[in-house]
Design a protein around this motif. Structure first.
Motif, PDB file in Angstrom:
ATOM      1  N   CYS A   1       0.812  -1.204   0.000  1.00  0.00           N
ATOM      2  CA  CYS A   1       0.000   0.000   0.000  1.00  0.00           C
ATOM      3  C   CYS A   1       0.851   1.262   0.000  1.00  0.00           C
ATOM      4  CB  CYS A   1      -0.898   0.018   1.219  1.00  0.00           C
ATOM      5  SG  CYS A   1      -2.230  -1.186   1.130  1.00  0.00           S
ATOM      6  N   LYS A   2       2.066   1.200   0.507  1.00  0.00           N
ATOM      7  CA  LYS A   2       2.882   2.406   0.619  1.00  0.00           C
ATOM      8  C   LYS A   2       3.189   3.028  -0.737  1.00  0.00           C
ATOM      9  CE  LYS A   2       6.068   2.229   4.032  1.00  0.00           C
ATOM     10  NZ  LYS A   2       7.218   1.656   4.727  1.00  0.00           N
ATOM     11  N   GLY A   3       3.282   2.216  -1.762  1.00  0.00           N
ATOM     12  CA  GLY A   3       3.603   2.729  -3.082  1.00  0.00           C
ATOM     13  C   GLY A   3       2.391   3.070  -3.933  1.00  0.00           C
ATOM     14  N   TRP A   4       1.210   2.850  -3.405  1.00  0.00           N
ATOM     15  CA  TRP A   4      -0.018   3.087  -4.153  1.00  0.00           C
ATOM     16  C   TRP A   4      -0.325   4.564  -4.152  1.00  0.00           C
ATOM     17  CZ3 TRP A   4      -5.579   1.469  -2.436  1.00  0.00           C
ATOM     18  CH2 TRP A   4      -6.435   1.514  -3.533  1.00  0.00           C
ATOM     19  N   LYS A   5      -0.379   5.172  -5.322  1.00  0.00           N
ATOM     20  CA  LYS A   5      -0.615   6.612  -5.434  1.00  0.00           C
ATOM     21  C   LYS A   5      -1.972   6.873  -6.072  1.00  0.00           C
ATOM     22  CE  LYS A   5       4.219   7.704  -5.571  1.00  0.00           C
ATOM     23  NZ  LYS A   5       5.300   8.421  -6.204  1.00  0.00           N
ATOM     24  N   LEU A   6      -2.703   7.783  -5.490  1.00  0.00           N
ATOM     25  CA  LEU A   6      -3.994   8.192  -6.023  1.00  0.00           C
ATOM     26  C   LEU A   6      -3.943   9.676  -6.328  1.00  0.00           C
ATOM     27  CD1 LEU A   6      -6.315   6.422  -3.423  1.00  0.00           C
ATOM     28  CD2 LEU A   6      -5.746   5.639  -5.712  1.00  0.00           C
ATOM     29  N   GLU A   7      -4.578  10.062  -7.387  1.00  0.00           N
ATOM     30  CA  GLU A   7      -4.640  11.465  -7.756  1.00  0.00           C
ATOM     31  C   GLU A   7      -6.007  12.029  -7.361  1.00  0.00           C
ATOM     32  OE1 GLU A   7      -4.492  14.300 -11.740  1.00  0.00           O
ATOM     33  OE2 GLU A   7      -3.983  12.176 -11.900  1.00  0.00           O
ATOM     34  N   VAL A   8      -5.991  13.098  -6.580  1.00  0.00           N
ATOM     35  CA  VAL A   8      -7.236  13.761  -6.198  1.00  0.00           C
ATOM     36  C   VAL A   8      -7.636  14.676  -7.347  1.00  0.00           C
ATOM     37  CG1 VAL A   8      -8.329  15.335  -4.562  1.00  0.00           C
ATOM     38  CG2 VAL A   8      -6.646  13.659  -3.755  1.00  0.00           C
ATOM     39  N   LEU A   9      -8.819  14.455  -7.887  1.00  0.00           N
ATOM     40  CA  LEU A   9      -9.278  15.237  -9.024  1.00  0.00           C
ATOM     41  C   LEU A   9     -10.100  16.443  -8.594  1.00  0.00           C
ATOM     42  CD1 LEU A   9     -10.246  12.311 -11.422  1.00  0.00           C
ATOM     43  CD2 LEU A   9      -8.118  13.634 -11.348  1.00  0.00           C
ATOM     44  N   GLN A  10     -10.832  16.312  -7.495  1.00  0.00           N
ATOM     45  CA  GLN A  10     -11.609  17.437  -6.985  1.00  0.00           C
ATOM     46  C   GLN A  10     -12.035  17.140  -5.556  1.00  0.00           C
ATOM     47  OE1 GLN A  10     -15.182  16.557  -9.685  1.00  0.00           O
ATOM     48  NE2 GLN A  10     -16.071  17.837  -8.117  1.00  0.00           N
ATOM     49  N   ALA A  11     -12.412  18.166  -4.843  1.00  0.00           N
ATOM     50  CA  ALA A  11     -12.934  18.028  -3.484  1.00  0.00           C
ATOM     51  C   ALA A  11     -14.211  18.850  -3.379  1.00  0.00           C
ATOM     52  CB  ALA A  11     -11.903  18.516  -2.473  1.00  0.00           C
ATOM     53  N   HIS A  12     -15.047  18.488  -2.438  1.00  0.00           N
ATOM     54  CA  HIS A  12     -16.325  19.178  -2.262  1.00  0.00           C
ATOM     55  C   HIS A  12     -16.260  20.278  -1.209  1.00  0.00           C
ATOM     56  CE1 HIS A  12     -18.447  16.516  -4.974  1.00  0.00           C
ATOM     57  NE2 HIS A  12     -17.795  15.505  -4.411  1.00  0.00           N
ATOM     58  N   GLY A  13     -15.105  20.507  -0.654  1.00  0.00           N
ATOM     59  CA  GLY A  13     -14.952  21.584   0.316  1.00  0.00           C
ATOM     60  C   GLY A  13     -15.219  21.160   1.742  1.00  0.00           C
ATOM     61  N   PHE A  14     -14.828  22.012   2.664  1.00  0.00           N
ATOM     62  CA  PHE A  14     -14.942  21.726   4.087  1.00  0.00           C
ATOM     63  C   PHE A  14     -16.393  21.533   4.522  1.00  0.00           C
ATOM     64  CE2 PHE A  14     -15.013  22.927   8.594  1.00  0.00           C
ATOM     65  CZ  PHE A  14     -14.074  22.047   9.080  1.00  0.00           C
ATOM     66  N   GLU A  15     -17.314  22.238   3.906  1.00  0.00           N
ATOM     67  CA  GLU A  15     -18.728  22.147   4.284  1.00  0.00           C
ATOM     68  C   GLU A  15     -19.290  20.733   4.084  1.00  0.00           C
ATOM     69  OE1 GLU A  15     -17.363  26.017   3.591  1.00  0.00           O
ATOM     70  OE2 GLU A  15     -17.571  24.507   2.048  1.00  0.00           O
ATOM     71  N   ALA A  16     -18.750  19.997   3.141  1.00  0.00           N
ATOM     72  CA  ALA A  16     -19.238  18.652   2.863  1.00  0.00           C
ATOM     73  C   ALA A  16     -18.440  17.574   3.603  1.00  0.00           C
ATOM     74  CB  ALA A  16     -19.183  18.382   1.360  1.00  0.00           C
ATOM     75  N   ALA A  17     -17.352  17.950   4.246  1.00  0.00           N
ATOM     76  CA  ALA A  17     -16.505  16.967   4.935  1.00  0.00           C
ATOM     77  C   ALA A  17     -17.225  16.430   6.170  1.00  0.00           C
ATOM     78  CB  ALA A  17     -15.191  17.613   5.329  1.00  0.00           C
ATOM     79  N   GLN A  18     -17.159  15.123   6.365  1.00  0.00           N
ATOM     80  CA  GLN A  18     -17.819  14.503   7.512  1.00  0.00           C
ATOM     81  C   GLN A  18     -16.960  13.460   8.186  1.00  0.00           C
ATOM     82  OE1 GLN A  18     -20.733  14.453   9.413  1.00  0.00           O
ATOM     83  NE2 GLN A  18     -20.929  16.480   8.583  1.00  0.00           N
ATOM     84  N   VAL A  19     -16.639  12.423   7.468  1.00  0.00           N
ATOM     85  CA  VAL A  19     -16.115  11.243   8.137  1.00  0.00           C
ATOM     86  C   VAL A  19     -15.096  10.517   7.284  1.00  0.00           C
ATOM     87  CG1 VAL A  19     -17.182   8.956   7.907  1.00  0.00           C
ATOM     88  CG2 VAL A  19     -17.603  10.310   9.899  1.00  0.00           C
ATOM     89  N   CYS A  20     -14.203   9.872   7.919  1.00  0.00           N
ATOM     90  CA  CYS A  20     -13.273   8.938   7.309  1.00  0.00           C
ATOM     91  C   CYS A  20     -13.560   7.599   7.970  1.00  0.00           C
ATOM     92  CB  CYS A  20     -11.864   9.365   7.634  1.00  0.00           C
ATOM     93  SG  CYS A  20     -10.807   9.456   6.237  1.00  0.00           S
ATOM     94  N   SER A  21     -13.659   6.548   7.242  1.00  0.00           N
ATOM     95  CA  SER A  21     -13.910   5.264   7.892  1.00  0.00           C
ATOM     96  C   SER A  21     -12.900   4.242   7.426  1.00  0.00           C
ATOM     97  CB  SER A  21     -15.342   4.784   7.633  1.00  0.00           C
ATOM     98  OG  SER A  21     -15.517   4.503   6.274  1.00  0.00           O
ATOM     99  N   GLY A  22     -12.863   3.153   8.145  1.00  0.00           N
ATOM    100  CA  GLY A  22     -11.899   2.103   7.868  1.00  0.00           C
ATOM    101  C   GLY A  22     -11.052   1.868   9.099  1.00  0.00           C
ATOM    102  N   GLY A  23     -10.143   0.961   9.009  1.00  0.00           N
ATOM    103  CA  GLY A  23      -9.284   0.627  10.134  1.00  0.00           C
ATOM    104  C   GLY A  23      -9.375  -0.853  10.430  1.00  0.00           C
TER     105      GLY A  23
END
Length: 74
Positions: A1-23
């Motif tokens: 996983c350390k070498g796996w790169k993802l490109e962020v294409l867009q974000a919805h802004g802080f107003e839409a930010a809520q949660v991160c899940s997993g673990g």
């Protein structure tokens, strides 16, 4: 996983930010110690465990409680 790169294409802004899940799946954790069953000696707390709840401070309480349990047992 350390070498796996993802490109962020867009974000919805802080107003839409809520949660991160997993673990680490909670079925893989001893709830009385917070030790990972598959890796003795490894303890997790807070967002390292796959626990989600409603917004409003519940995640903070989970972080404090699970951290206290892990700290008392490691």
């Amino acid at each position: 996983c350390k070498g796996w790169k993802l490109e962020v294409l867009q974000a919805h802004g802080f107003e839409a930010a809520q949660v991160c899940s997993g673990g680490v799946d909670i079925s893989d954790i001893d709830p009385s110690t917070m030790e990972v069953k598959k890796f003795p000696g490894l303890y997790v707390a807070g967002e390292l465990a796959d626990v989600d709840g409603p917004c409003g401070g519940f995640n903070l309480q989970w972080a404090w409680t699970s951290g206290a349990i892990a700290g008392e047992n490691c």
